[in-house]
Design an enzyme around this catalytic site. Sequence first.
Site, PDB file in Angstrom:
ATOM      1  N   GLU A 782      31.632  42.581  30.228  1.00 51.39           N
ATOM      2  CA  GLU A 782      30.224  42.491  30.585  1.00 51.39           C
ATOM      3  C   GLU A 782      29.704  43.958  30.866  1.00 51.39           C
ATOM      4  O   GLU A 782      29.303  44.486  29.952  1.00 51.39           O
ATOM      5  CB  GLU A 782      30.255  41.658  32.018  1.00 51.39           C
ATOM      6  CG  GLU A 782      28.946  41.186  32.312  1.00 51.39           C
ATOM      7  CD  GLU A 782      29.120  40.235  33.598  1.00 51.39           C
ATOM      8  OE1 GLU A 782      30.141  39.807  33.973  1.00 51.39           O
ATOM      9  OE2 GLU A 782      28.027  39.968  34.038  1.00 51.39           O
ATOM     10  N   ARG A 860      30.681  36.254  46.544  1.00 55.04           N
ATOM     11  CA  ARG A 860      31.298  34.945  45.852  1.00 55.04           C
ATOM     12  C   ARG A 860      32.627  34.622  46.565  1.00 55.04           C
ATOM     13  O   ARG A 860      32.978  33.613  46.869  1.00 55.04           O
ATOM     14  CB  ARG A 860      31.629  35.394  44.209  1.00 55.04           C
ATOM     15  CG  ARG A 860      32.123  34.264  43.435  1.00 55.04           C
ATOM     16  CD  ARG A 860      31.152  32.834  43.305  1.00 55.04           C
ATOM     17  NE  ARG A 860      30.375  32.593  42.410  1.00 55.04           N
ATOM     18  CZ  ARG A 860      30.299  31.611  41.612  1.00 55.04           C
ATOM     19  NH1 ARG A 860      31.088  30.541  41.735  1.00 55.04           N
ATOM     20  NH2 ARG A 860      29.260  31.401  40.769  1.00 55.04           N
ATOM     21  N   GLU A1243      36.109  29.020  34.669  1.00 55.40           N
ATOM     22  CA  GLU A1243      36.649  29.725  35.778  1.00 55.40           C
ATOM     23  C   GLU A1243      37.443  28.727  36.622  1.00 55.40           C
ATOM     24  O   GLU A1243      38.442  29.069  37.418  1.00 55.40           O
ATOM     25  CB  GLU A1243      35.702  30.488  36.439  1.00 55.40           C
ATOM     26  CG  GLU A1243      35.055  31.610  35.707  1.00 55.40           C
ATOM     27  CD  GLU A1243      33.857  32.312  36.233  1.00 55.40           C
ATOM     28  OE1 GLU A1243      32.821  31.511  36.401  1.00 55.40           O
ATOM     29  OE2 GLU A1243      33.911  33.356  36.683  1.00 55.40           O
TER      30      GLU A1243
END
Length: 1312
Positions: A782, A860, A1243
Amino acid sequence: MVKESDQLDLREENGVKDLIFFVNGQKRVIKSGTIDSRMTLAVYLRDHLRLTGTKIGCNEGGCGACTVMISDQHPLRKELRHYSVNACLMPICAVFGKAITTVEGISTERALHPVQERLAKCHGSQCGYCTPGFVMAMYSLLRNHPKPSIEQIDDTIQGNLCRCTGYRPILEAFYSFAEKLKLTDLTDCAKYDPTQELLFPSELKINNLHQQSFVYESNQHFWFQPTTLHHLLALKRKYPNARIVSGNSEVGVEQKWRFVESKRRINPKQIPELNQVELLSDSISIGAALSLSEVTYELKLLKAKLAASQCGVIDLFLEMMPYFAGKHIRNVATIAGNIITASPISDLNPIWMATGAKLVLQSESSGVRVVDLDENFFVGYRRTTINQEEIVKAILLPLSKQNEHLAVYKQAQRRDDDIAIVTGAFKVKIDPVTKRIENISIAYGGMAPVTKFAKITCETLQKKKFERSVLDFGMEKLREEFALSAEVPGGMPRYRQALALSFFFKFYLKTMSELENKVEEKQLHSESLKATQLYQEVPKDQNETDAVGKPMVHQSGFKHTTGKAIYTTDVIVPDCLHGVLVLAPITFGTLHELDPSEALKLPGVVQFYSASDLPDKKLGFVNDTPVFVSEEISYYCQPVGMILAEDHETARRAANLVKVRCTEKPNPILTIEEALSANAFMGPQFKVLSQMSEGKEEHEEIDWSKYDRVVKGECRTGAQEHFYLETQNCIAIPLEDDEIEMVVSTQGVSDIQSDVSKILGIPKHKIFSKVRRVGGAFGGKEAASSLCAVPAAFAAMKLRRPVRFYLERYDDMAITGTRHPFRFDYEAAISKDNKLLDLKVHSYSNGGFSEDLSLAVATRAIVSMDSVYKIKNADLYAQVLRTNLASSTAFRGFGAPQGMFCMETVLKHLAEKFDLDVDQFREDNMYKEGEMTPCGMILYKCNARRTWTECKEFSKYEQKKEEVKLFNSQNEFKKRGVYMVSTKFGIGMGEKPFLNQAGCLILVYCDGSVLISHAGMEMGQGLHIKILQIASRCLNIPIEMIHIQETSSDKVPNTTPTVASLGSDLNGEAVKDACSQLLSRLKPYMDSNPTGKWVDWVVSAYFDRVLLSATGMGRNKCDPINFETGKGGKHFAYCVYGTACCVAEVDCLTGDHRLLSTDIVMDIGDSINPAIDIGQIEGAFTQGYGLFTMEEIKVRPNGMRLTRGPGVYKIPSADDAPCAFNVSLLRDSGNPYAIFASKAVGEPPLFLGSAAFFAIREAVRAYRIQNGRTDYFSFDAPATPERIRMACEDVITEKIPQLPPDNTYTPWTVTL
Ligand SMILES: Cc1cc2nc3c(=O)[nH]c(=O)nc-3n(C[C@H](O)[C@H](O)[C@H](O)COP(=O)(O)OP(=O)(O)OC[C@H]3O[C@@H](n4cnc5c(N)ncnc54)[C@H](O)[C@@H]3O)c2cc1C
Ligand code: FES
Ligand code: FES
């Protein structure tokens, strides 16, 4: 050193001078001097023959992506041999007179090879980058054994790694050749017919090239391949500095990574005398050129002829072989190479030393010399007593005698294909009557800079009676003789000492049981794989063209297995320059000067660029990542410049010659603790406060004094390397004016476009960023992809030539960051009826030097921390620490697995402290429908309990608990543990809600065919096949009429990177949207011609000038959380649930473990493709298993990263796949929030890998309880063999001195 002339005239040398060999049945002749003789076979195949099916994943023999098959004639017996090799370590010159088969050579246009067909049909490929290597490993086995056994299959893929699949489907496909494990219906697959295989080229046979001497020269680099001993000795006398190269498994790695070059190399493999095995009166003579596989074969033959009592040394060798490297290395590597390398962690040298093996050396000047491989042979780190002119001719293995007892033990980070931490070899001769020791010898690898003989211990044990006192006395002596300092190179001082003693302990037990004729406790339980898969079949009345819900093969499955799938590394661009980054040699300091003058002198080097050439702009979301360092060096191996050259190897050599003048500052900040004491915070403190989410105006601090049932503690999780099989790479192609095309292995085409635009100042509409497929990403492609892409774009624009950047694994692992290591400080209270009342956690993550995505990852972690448990009140805080490490970055799960790990640890701590049944306790606290999470999300369709209950049944949990209890009561040093773990994973990006969008463009052509471009990147997750399935349902046409070619910024603008498991949700919705627009435009034609076909309606619409393209948009809704106040909302679109049950077995004396079974029940709604989804579940579980057990990033206290390749960084291998791997998809789940009631899958299952960790912990706990340690013990992830062994406290660990206090010594590595 003997002096010898540097110049050599090739005409003086005898032998064939052209390099002749065959590839896939075609003859190749390489004229002398026309290619670099140092080239590897992999580079030749890929760059010269364009056979790009052979992949390069590591260039050090550790991943198997480059596996090809070699066929040749035995130098002595002339029989035909077929064997797999790592093409990345095979010198091109070593294939003289041989035939090579690559993945492209085993199928035809009409028929796939059965290996290829079965692997694709069993869904054995995801990203596909490892696949050709697996195919060729299996193919090579079939060429030798058309009906292989399970053991042979396991053995053959030992050197092959896959990061995506979890291996179960690969094993399924391959075991089908042994007629085992039938999950997929393979009845329509072709039977394997060995008579159809490619024949060995008759020309090679007729010309007997294998018996001809060969010499190749390029640019004064020479390769000699003599075929007589006489010639070999003469060469070595003439060129004493010449390097003998046998299997090249050591020399090749030195040459590649340490730039150790030798102008003259001599390969002795073709010499008949060195390929002999002879049975002598008291020993076996093994020719030095025989590969380890050949030695294994020969010794097995001999064993059948010898008495069992003579075979002790043979048995040790055979026992060690499955744990020595992988099959492809063993097919070339030699014993001689291993001995002469003199590595202190050699697996064989301890055997030779303990058993009294000898070495036959020969040179022209001093003839034959036989030396003992004893404590005098290894004279220092990687040094022996062999003379420069001598060669190893043979190894003499002694035949063992009556009353001798032998054993060898090896412990590594990973059980198979891993170098040892410690190896111990033992031999004792005991008088059968007196039971006195007549002779004992013990040798260890991994305990000193050399293989070390336990001289003092052995001397003191001689003549002693073999009884308990020998054990106690021996352990005491070994402890003294093998004491390691806290600062010992290699680290792990206590563990290594414990291993040395534990091995002796095992040897004692084994010998005792032999003396008493008892059956010994065998190796860790190993059974061949069993698996089941349960999922909902599509309804019988579903339209035939509707592909949704069917277990279809990956869109590129057959291309993966045939090597036809093209990755960025395989794209051929003419006139391309190659870029290599120059890296900082220090961790923290100031860069003063870069001097590329030596580098620029190398022929083929074109240019050097550094920060001074680039615009002063930075990468990163907050512009904190320099493309190249201009002054401040922030981490070890940070890019400081780049070399551009005509080929990759020249660029590498040149980059190594650039002089980097810098000064190092002391005390880099590496660990969370160091950063905390330096107040090195990155970003603000984030909060999730359940009270605020519930609507309170003011947050009330927890008053712990009111509770009497409280625990307080700390737990940690480690870093994890993405280890995508395809490393970072890209091509930048300058077009007209300012236009540039970027072909990049990335999961964010638009991010590349943005970064190139930002740094180069080119508007985005002139930057065409593309990706066809990615060989694995997992979050690592990413932000990190720009580290290559931007330099490539800059150089391409400057030099007006295409530029390719390809990061070697060695550099990739140093330059790019990892998963964030976390430390959690927690405090929790429960009520009298065992309900979770209060939880307070401070979470600290190691962010590395720049921000990257660290803040989002940190949030997160706390948002997901509740996992599946309702906590009455939770105060969760997160902070990111800035350190001198490569920037930690996104990784599958994005902080959630770490957060949930904390929660499970807290629950375990509470349960053990207050003596609760941990399962009942967890059930009592599990979320119920409609309850609210600490971050304010109300859980609808909450399937946490359903997956838990179903998994309990599916796994036969209660029965397993009983079995484990029984096993533990019957075994003293092996213990088992069983554990269930659930997960809840939120889908959507509440951190940045605008990212929850995707677009697509659908083009319909007049022949009815449909081309879809969408915003998602295919990285192995099966996104494209799912999109095709969705489109087939939407348009009601067969899937074969629809195609997806690539993802490109000129088809869909402003794409969100393919992350957060959202690929099929968002892109699927976008496609549905576009399809419905097209259908409404076609509706009039369908209505007017109801019996017509799709193509008729399309053609009619075309003639009516109706637009036959459409764009679509997919989005989901996630509310942001106010991390400043701690007040949340509906942060996710929905949640995915799952539960796993694992059984693990631990060898408490060594820390080794094995996963015996894994059962998973996963809620992924109505699956769009159950085969793809199960593949994701198995793959994610396995990656999580690696995270929580064996994967460990090692960094020196000065910041130098030690783990830079598969040799030292261990991801799970096929041997680590659980012996039983069962997956069930929750039925009738549905999901109103995503396309066709499906759920995201990428995930969510990763955290389930922690079930293995907790099962291991249960086993450790059982051992501790047996030894009277009933207290709670903290146990951090990863559960490495070291952590496991040292937690298994017993009489041995008690003997090992504690380490001195922290900060009073420099450890080998630090805990990040
Ligand atoms: C992926 C990988 C995994 C590995 N795993 C293990 C492992 O599990 N355990 C372990 O112990 N090692 C391991 N190794 C190290 C290595 O494979 C072994 O040491 C191997 O036995 C070396 O043999 P070779 O023939 O390839 O040696 P080469 O690389 O060809 O040579 C090594 C050295 O020996 C010298 N040499 C070779 N043959 C002769 C000869 N006949 N006479 C004189 N000198 C000679 C060479 O000049 C050189 O100095 C591994 C290596 C790799 C790349
Ligand atoms: S590339 Fe050859 S083994 Fe990894
Ligand atoms: S499919 Fe094996 S590494 Fe991706």
